[in-house]
Structures are given as structure tokens and as C-alpha cells.
Design a protein around this motif. Structure first.
Motif, PDB file in Angstrom:
ATOM      1  N   SER A  62       0.813  -1.220   0.000  1.00 22.86           N
ATOM      2  CA  SER A  62       0.000   0.000   0.000  1.00 22.86           C
ATOM      3  C   SER A  62       0.848   1.272   0.000  1.00 22.86           C
ATOM      4  CB  SER A  62      -0.936   0.010   1.215  1.00 22.86           C
ATOM      5  OG  SER A  62      -0.178   0.082   2.409  1.00 22.86           O
ATOM      6  N   ASP A  63       2.170   1.133  -0.035  1.00 22.90           N
ATOM      7  CA  ASP A  63       3.042   2.302  -0.030  1.00 22.90           C
ATOM      8  C   ASP A  63       2.824   3.098  -1.316  1.00 22.90           C
ATOM      9  OD1 ASP A  63       5.467   3.273   1.714  1.00 22.90           O
ATOM     10  OD2 ASP A  63       5.997   3.651  -0.375  1.00 22.90           O
ATOM     11  N   PRO A  64       2.680   4.438  -1.225  1.00 22.42           N
ATOM     12  CA  PRO A  64       2.333   5.223  -2.424  1.00 22.42           C
ATOM     13  C   PRO A  64       3.342   5.149  -3.568  1.00 22.42           C
ATOM     14  CG  PRO A  64       2.785   6.663  -0.543  1.00 22.42           C
ATOM     15  CD  PRO A  64       2.787   5.259  -0.043  1.00 22.42           C
ATOM     16  N   PHE A  65       4.624   4.946  -3.273  1.00 22.42           N
ATOM     17  CA  PHE A  65       5.627   4.865  -4.329  1.00 22.42           C
ATOM     18  C   PHE A  65       6.382   3.543  -4.295  1.00 22.42           C
ATOM     19  CE2 PHE A  65       5.059   9.422  -3.653  1.00 22.42           C
ATOM     20  CZ  PHE A  65       4.735   9.814  -4.945  1.00 22.42           C
ATOM     21  N   GLY A  66       5.802   2.541  -3.693  1.00 24.86           N
ATOM     22  CA  GLY A  66       6.485   1.256  -3.578  1.00 24.86           C
ATOM     23  C   GLY A  66       7.736   1.414  -2.731  1.00 24.86           C
ATOM     24  N   THR A  67       8.852   0.894  -3.212  1.00 24.60           N
ATOM     25  CA  THR A  67      10.101   0.979  -2.447  1.00 24.60           C
ATOM     26  C   THR A  67      10.821   2.302  -2.641  1.00 24.60           C
ATOM     27  OG1 THR A  67      11.290  -0.130  -4.226  1.00 24.60           O
ATOM     28  CG2 THR A  67      10.453  -1.524  -2.432  1.00 24.60           C
TER      29      THR A  67
END
Length: 144
Positions: A62-67
Motif C-alpha cells: 500500500s506504499d504510495p511509491f512502492g520501495t
């Protein structure tokens, strides 16, 4: 010097007093020059400093920019022989700096890739993700 500042200074110095139609053509030429520099494999610094979404802490899928972490700077380079993008910078999943390559095909248009995520740029050196401005480019000046 940030790309925006160096671009603006060069533009003003070069085109002061130039008719508007000629200035528009020159602006298109400058964007083409940025694309050429990116496609030729010249490293570019991508500063993600204008993100609207909160990107504090790794939240997995669910992180907005992935890693990729907003607030960080990444160095991106197109590897034409491999038709892939190499990016170095902070990786939230690894909690540290990572250099990795993503096979994303040709360097076309005003775009580049960081670890599989596509970003676009405009003539002002602004960087966009999904149509939202997220940062800016910094290009080497040759003095480095």
C-alpha cells in the motif's frame, strides 16, 4: 545548481530579445536535448521533493511509491545496450541504498524508470508520477 535554475539562466541568456515563435522552437529543442542526454546514458539526478502523498515509513504493497521514497534523491541512467534503466538510491523495503536495474525497453518520450516505476518530465525539469508533480531533475553540467 538545480536543473530548473540552470535551465532558466541558460534560456534567458540565450533567448533575450528573440521573437516569441523562435523562443517556442528553442524550448522544444531544449526538451529534445534533455531527452537525448537521458537516452545517451548520461546519469540524471531525480529529486523527489514535491510529493503530495505521505510516504513516511514502509507500508508494503500500500506504499504510495512502492520501495521508492519521497524526499530522497535517485540517480538514474539508461543502459541502451540492455534496454533497461539503472537506478540508485534509498529503498524503503531494504531500509538502505540500493542500485538495481529494471528492463523497461527503450528510452522514449519524456520519461524514465526507477525500479519499474515510470516517471515523466517536462521542459522545466519537473518530474511527474501519474500526472502529479513529485520532484525535479538535476543534470550534470560538465564541471563535475
Amino acid at each position: 545548481m538545480a536543473f530548473h535554475d540552470s535551465f532558466l539562466a541558460a534560456f534567458q541568456e540565450t533567448f533575450a530579445g528573440t521573437p516569441p515563435g523562435s523562443v517556442a522552437a528553442a524550448a522544444r529543442d531544449l526538451v529534445a536535448n534533455i531527452r537525448h542526454r537521458v537516452r545517451s546514458g548520461e546519469p540524471i539526478r531525480v529529486v523527489l521533493d514535491v510529493c503530495a502523498a505521505s510516504d513516511e515509513g514502509w507500508t508494503g504493497d500500500s506504499d504510495p511509491f512502492g520501495t521508492i521514497k519521497c524526499g530522497e534523491t535517485y540517480v538514474v541512467r539508461y543502459l541502451s545496450d540492455k534496454k533497461s534503466w539503472e537506478a540508485s538510491g534509498f529503498n524503503e523495503g531494504a531500509s538502505g541504498s540500493v542500485t538495481s536495474t529494471a528492463g523497461e525497453g527503450d528510452a522514449t518520450g519524456n520519461a524514465f524508470v526507477i525500479w519499474g516505476a515510470r516517471f515523466d518530465f517536462n521542459a522545466d525539469g519537473h518530474v511527474f508520477s501519474g500526472g502529479e508533480r513529485v520532484g525535479h531533475l538535476e543534470l550534470p553540467t560538465g564541471k563535475q
